[in-house]
Each structure stands twice: as structure tokens, then as C-alpha cells.
Design an enzyme around this catalytic site. Structure first.
Site, short mmCIF file in Angstrom:
data_model
loop_
_atom_site.label_atom_id
_atom_site.label_comp_id
_atom_site.label_asym_id
_atom_site.label_seq_id
_atom_site.Cartn_x
_atom_site.Cartn_y
_atom_site.Cartn_z
N GLY A 18 6.37 12.18 -24.09
CA GLY A 18 5.58 12.39 -22.88
C GLY A 18 4.11 12.09 -23.01
N GLU A 19 3.63 11.88 -24.25
CA GLU A 19 2.20 11.63 -24.44
C GLU A 19 1.80 10.27 -23.86
OE1 GLU A 19 4.39 12.18 -26.88
OE2 GLU A 19 3.70 13.78 -28.23
N ARG A 75 -8.68 21.12 -3.18
CA ARG A 75 -8.15 22.01 -2.15
C ARG A 75 -8.06 23.45 -2.64
NH1 ARG A 75 -2.85 18.71 -0.57
NH2 ARG A 75 -2.72 19.97 1.32
N HIS A 109 -12.62 17.19 -0.16
CA HIS A 109 -12.13 18.26 0.70
C HIS A 109 -13.08 19.45 0.72
CE1 HIS A 109 -9.15 20.63 2.87
NE2 HIS A 109 -9.34 21.61 2.01
N ASP A 148 -9.74 20.58 13.50
CA ASP A 148 -10.01 22.00 13.25
C ASP A 148 -11.48 22.18 12.89
OD1 ASP A 148 -10.24 21.28 10.52
OD2 ASP A 148 -8.13 21.69 10.16
N LYS A 172 -7.82 25.82 15.03
CA LYS A 172 -6.58 26.52 14.67
C LYS A 172 -6.79 28.02 14.87
CE LYS A 172 -5.45 23.24 10.95
NZ LYS A 172 -5.34 23.09 9.48
N ARG A 174 -5.40 31.74 14.06
CA ARG A 174 -4.55 32.40 13.07
C ARG A 174 -4.29 33.86 13.46
NH1 ARG A 174 -4.37 29.51 8.20
NH2 ARG A 174 -5.84 27.75 8.10
N GLY A 205 1.80 16.80 7.14
CA GLY A 205 1.59 16.28 8.49
C GLY A 205 1.79 17.29 9.61
#
Length: 270
Positions: A18-19, A75, A109, A148, A172, A174, A205
């Protein structure tokens, strides 16, 4: 994976354990080196770290300018629950440890992560929209839509950069007890208007499909979508019900899953 050194692709493979193996052999490494890295998974992050080392193995004195269009973990820009990692900060600290002269990111973001990055240069959404998307907005006489509150500032900046294109803001709503999104609100008249929604990321989406339905119910005409970073984890079909076309700077989708009649990748990935 796309990692380029001075606009030439590195060579890389994974060993059986995996390296990652990385080589920049054959690429000229001068006093200044540009590394551009599209990082879509953990292996790509490891390849970037090894690419920086490989470059410095060839020329220890070179100055590195790093371009990371999609900044991983942005995020996760805070600790929401006890016991969790501050993932965005961890990633920022990792990039800082590479000691690059400059680190450019596209439409990040979170400003929280950007502030933790040393020598950070932001390529804004307003800059990225220039060109094909700007031309399309003008040709089709589109009204901009901020989906938003988080996108409002960037969408307003795009409208201003395009000479005062009108922006309609959405929000949005809530549940205050659970934090769950219950519905969206549209703060403006969309009846009879062709619209383009702008945001930094499209993942599954759902935000856009639900808002698209609401805009259609309120009499909107054709709907278009611009996102800088097109993850599209549920594919494109979910968006086709309400949107006529989508633009993105780059996408996580493999080439065989890109419907070019529906999705235009604007070609910022070099």
C-alpha cells in the site's frame, strides 16, 4: 490523482503493501518549483508530501510554490463533539510543515482553515467564474442565486465582479433542537427568471435538488449550477431533474461518468 511539478506529471505507483512511490526523474528542478496537486484521497496527500521531498532531494535549495485547488478537510473546520479531531487544522499544519513559499487554494470552503495556513493565497470564486461561465451568464442573462447564508458573501462578490449582476439570496431553515434542515426560503422574486446557483462544493447534491424544486415551484425558468469543486458523490442523474446544465472547475468523477452534455469542467486543472 493529478500532481504536477513544473506542469509535468510525476510518476507514481503503490507497492503491494500500500505504500506510495513517487519519482520526479526527468523533470527540471530550478531555483523555483511549482507543484500543483489535486488531492482526492489519503494516498494523494501522501504522494504530495513525497513529491515535495523528491523535489528537494534533486535541488535542496529550490523554492516551492504549492497549488492545492481543493483543500482536503476544509469542511471539518471545528470540533463539534468531544473526542473528535480538528481535521482541518491537522491538514493545515501538515501543509505548513512542507515550508512552501506560497500555498494557493481555490475557493476554499472555510476561512478558519485558510487562516491557519502559512503564506496562503486564495483564488476566489469571482476569479474562477471569469471566462466561460461569465460569458454564459451574460449570454443567457442569468440571475445569480446564493443557496444559503454561507454562500452569500461569495455570490455577492461574483455579482459585483460581473458588473452588478443581480443576486437572489436563499436560506436554510433548521430545527433549533436537532439542527436538521427542515426547509429553504427564497428571499426574492424568481418567477420567469433563468437562474444560476453558485457554491463552492457539490457533494451528494441534496441541497441543490431540494432548492431547485422550490425555485421551480416559485415559477423560475431554466436552472443552472456552478460549483468550484464537483464531488458529485451520488452521480449527476440526481441533478438532472431540475437543472439544465452544471459548471465546475474540476470534478472527482472519473472520465467515463462525466456527461459532457450536462457537465462542463472549465479546465482550471492544468
Amino acid at each position: 490523482m493529478t500532481i504536477k511539478v513544473n506542469k509535468q506529471a510525476i510518476r507514481s505507483f503503490n507497492f503491494s503493501g500500500g505504500e506510495c512511490h513517487v519519482s520526479v526523474a526527468g523533470i527540471e528542478i530550478g531555483p523555483v518549483t511549482e507543484i500543483e496537486a489535486y488531492l482526492y484521497n489519503a494516498d494523494d496527500i501522501m504522494r504530495l508530501i513525497m513529491t515535495v521531498d523528491a523535489v528537494r532531494q534533486v535541488n535542496p535549495e529550490t523554492t516551492i510554490d504549492l497549488v492545492i485547488p481543493y483543500f482536503p478537510y476544509a469542511r471539518q473546520d471545528r470540533v463539534c463533539n468531544s473526542g473528535e479531531a480538528f481535521s482541518g487544522a491537522v491538514m493545515a499544519d501538515l501543509i505548513n510543515s512542507l515550508n512552501c513559499r506560497a500555498v494557493a487554494v481555490f475557493d476554499p470552503h472555510s476561512e478558519v482553515v485558510v487562516k491557519r495556513l502559512n503564506n496562503c493565497c486564495v483564488v476566489s470564486q469571482a476569479e474562477l467564474v471569469q471566462g466561460a461561465v461569465e460569458d454564459f451568464i451574460r449570454k443567457e442573462n442569468l440571475t445569480l442565486v446564493s443557496p444559503d447564508k454561507g454562500a452569500s458573501k461569495k455570490t455577492d462578490a461574483v455579482g459585483k465582479a460581473l458588473g452588478g449582476v443581480h443576486v437572489i439570496h436563499c436560506a436554510k431553515i433548521r430545527n433549533p433542537q436537532t439542527g436538521e434542515i427542515t426547509h429553504s426560503e427564497v428571499h426574492g422574486d424568481v418567477a420567469g427568471k433563468n437562474l444560476i446557483l453558485l457554491d463552492d462544493i457539490c457533494d451528494g447534491g441534496r441541497t441543490f435538488t431540494e432548492l431547485g424544486k422550490l425555485l421551480k415551484q416559485k415559477g423560475a425558468g431554466k436552472l443552472y449550477l456552478y460549483v468550484t469543486h464537483g464531488i458529485f458523490s451520488h452521480g449527476l442523474d440526481i441533478l438532472k431533474e431540475n437543472f439544465t446544465h452544471i459548471f465546475c472547475v474540476h470534478t472527482f468523477l472519473p472520465a467515463d461518468q462525466i456527461d459532457t452534455n450536462f457537465l462542463t469542467v472549465t479546465g482550471k486543472e492544468r
